[in-house]
Design an enzyme around this catalytic site. Sequence first.
Site, PDB file in Angstrom:
ATOM      1  CG  ASP A  63      10.613   0.874   4.236  1.00  0.00           C
ATOM      2  OD1 ASP A  63       9.979   1.587   5.034  1.00  0.00           O
ATOM      3  OD2 ASP A  63      10.538  -0.365   4.243  1.00  0.00           O
TER       4      ASP A  63
ATOM      5  CD  GLU B   5       1.844   0.687   5.497  1.00  0.00           C
ATOM      6  OE1 GLU B   5       2.992   0.345   5.799  1.00  0.00           O
ATOM      7  OE2 GLU B   5       1.294   0.351   4.430  1.00  0.00           O
TER       8      GLU B   5
END
Length: 549
Positions: free
Chosen positions: A326, A509
Site C-alpha cells: 500500500d 522500513e
Amino acid sequence: MLNQKLNPTPSEDLTIDVDLLYETDPCELKLDEMIEAEPEPEMIEGLPASDALTPADRYLELFEHVQSTKLFPDSKTFPDCAPKMDPLDILIRYRKVRRHRDFDLRRFVENHFWLPETLSSEYVSNPENSLKEHIDQLWPILTREPQDHIPWSSLLALPQSYIVPGGRFSETYYWDSYFTMLGLAESGREDLLKCMADNFAWMIENYGHIPNGNRTYYLSRSQPPVFALMVELFEEDGVRGARRYLDHLKMEYAFWMDGAESLALNQAYRHVVRMPDGSLLNRYWDDRDTPRDESWLEDVETAKHSGRPPNEVYRDLRAGAASGWDYSSRWLRDAGRLASIRTTQFIPIDLNAFLYKLESAIANISALKGERDTEALFRQKASDRRAAVNHYLWDDENGCYRDYDWRREEMALFSAASIVPLYVGMANHEQADRLANVVRSRLLTPGGIMATEYETGEQWDKPNGWAPLQWMAIQGFKRYGDDMLGDEIAHNWLKTVNHFYQEHHKLIEKYHISGGTPREGGGGEYPLQDGFGWTNGVVRRLIGLYGEP
C-alpha cells in the site's frame, strides 16, 4: 489475452485517458452484472458486536470532525486513542457542546481520550554496537506484553507477547511478523516465536482468519496469507510441530476461498474469482467499503478525485492495504494517480503463490497425519492453482510472472512480486531461469532489488527496496540453483542497510536503492518509520547466513 509491454513508458501503457467518463468504461459496466456476485458483507464474526466496532463506528460525527480537521498530523492517532469513559457518554457530551462558541475540539479530545504513546521514543541506540548487536538489543524494545483489554479501545488484546514493527505501528501485523520471526529464530528467541505462533493460531480460532493487525479497524481484512510459511518456520526451528496447526491452516484456507463453490464463470465473491475457463484464483479484498479509520482523510480526498462511486474507491484502497503493497503501480490504472486504484480487479501473482503454499502445506501435513483423502484433495487444489497461474499470470513472451486484470482480461505490470512463486516452489526451472534474467535487467541495483521499475511516488515502487522482497528473492533464486544472483542480492542489501546504520544507527522500513548512496525511502501516506520489525528480521537472518557486512 492482451499483453502489455514489459517496460511501458508512462506515456503509453501506464496511463489512461482520464477524460473518459467512468460510465463509458466497458470494464466497469460489468459491475452491474456483479451485484449479486459481490453482495454486502455480513457482520464481522469472531467478536461480540460491541467489541468489533471500529472508532469510526463508535464516534460517528465526532470521529469525522477529528479526522477532517486534521487535529492530529497522523490519521492513525485518533483511532488508536482509548476512551476514558463509555463512548456513548463521550458522544452525547460532544453533541451537547460542539456548537458552543468556545468549543475547543483538541481540549475535548484530550479530556476524554488517552492518546497513544510513541513507541520506542525513549530508546537511543548505542553507536558502538555492531549491526547484529543493535538488532538483538532491539527485540525487547519492540516486544509488547499481553495486557487486559482497555474497554472500548481499538486494540485487540492477544494472549501472548508479540513484536510490533516500531514507529507509528503499535500493534502486531500479519505478514510483517513472518519476516520478523526469521530474525527472532536467528537470535535464539524461541520464546517469542512460541508466543507469536500461539497468538496467530488464537486469532484464527477467534476471528476465523488472521486480521491485518490486532485492531478492530483491521478485522475486515487480512494480509498476504503467510501462516503456512510461519508453520514451516516453527517446524524447522523446533518451536512447534506443524501437525498441531493443520486445523488452523484449513480455517485460513476456508476464509480465503469463501463462496468459491457458488461462483459462475467470470464472477467474483470476496477473495475468489472464477476465471473464464472455470479455474479459481484469488484477489485481495476488504469486507468494508468505507474510508479506512487509520487513513480516513486521505481516503476521502482520494475518492473525490476518482470520478467513481466513493464506496468502490474505498474498497480498492482497503484491498490495497490488505495486499501489504500500500500502495503501488500494481493496483493503479494510471500510474501517477492513486485515485485510479483498482485493486479488486487484479489477480496478484504473490497472493496466489502464497495460497499455493497454503494448499501444499495442508496436503503435506495431512500426509504426516495419515489423512490421505485430505492430502489428495489439496494436492489437486495446488496443482489446479499452478496450472491457472501458468495460464493467466505467466508471460511467456517476456519470461516473467505478472498480475492479471481479470475485468479487462489482460496482463498487468511486472514487479518484484513475481519472485514469490520461486520462494514457495511453484515455478519450474525454466521459468526461474528466465525470471532471473528479467530481474537482473529490470529490478536489480547495487542496493538490492526494487519493488517495481515504475517511479510513481508510491512507496511500493521505484526507487524503494523492501526487506521482505529481498529475502524472498534471495531464497527463491537459490532454491532454483541460481546462487550467484541470490548471493548478489543478499550482499547488496546488507551493504545498503549497514551503510545507513553506520551513519544513522538505526534500521528503517524501506530504503531508496536506485542509484547513488542508499538513503531513506520515500513515498506513501505516512512519514518513514524506523525500528523496524521486518528489516531487523531479514537482516539478522542474512547476517547468520553471510556474516556481518
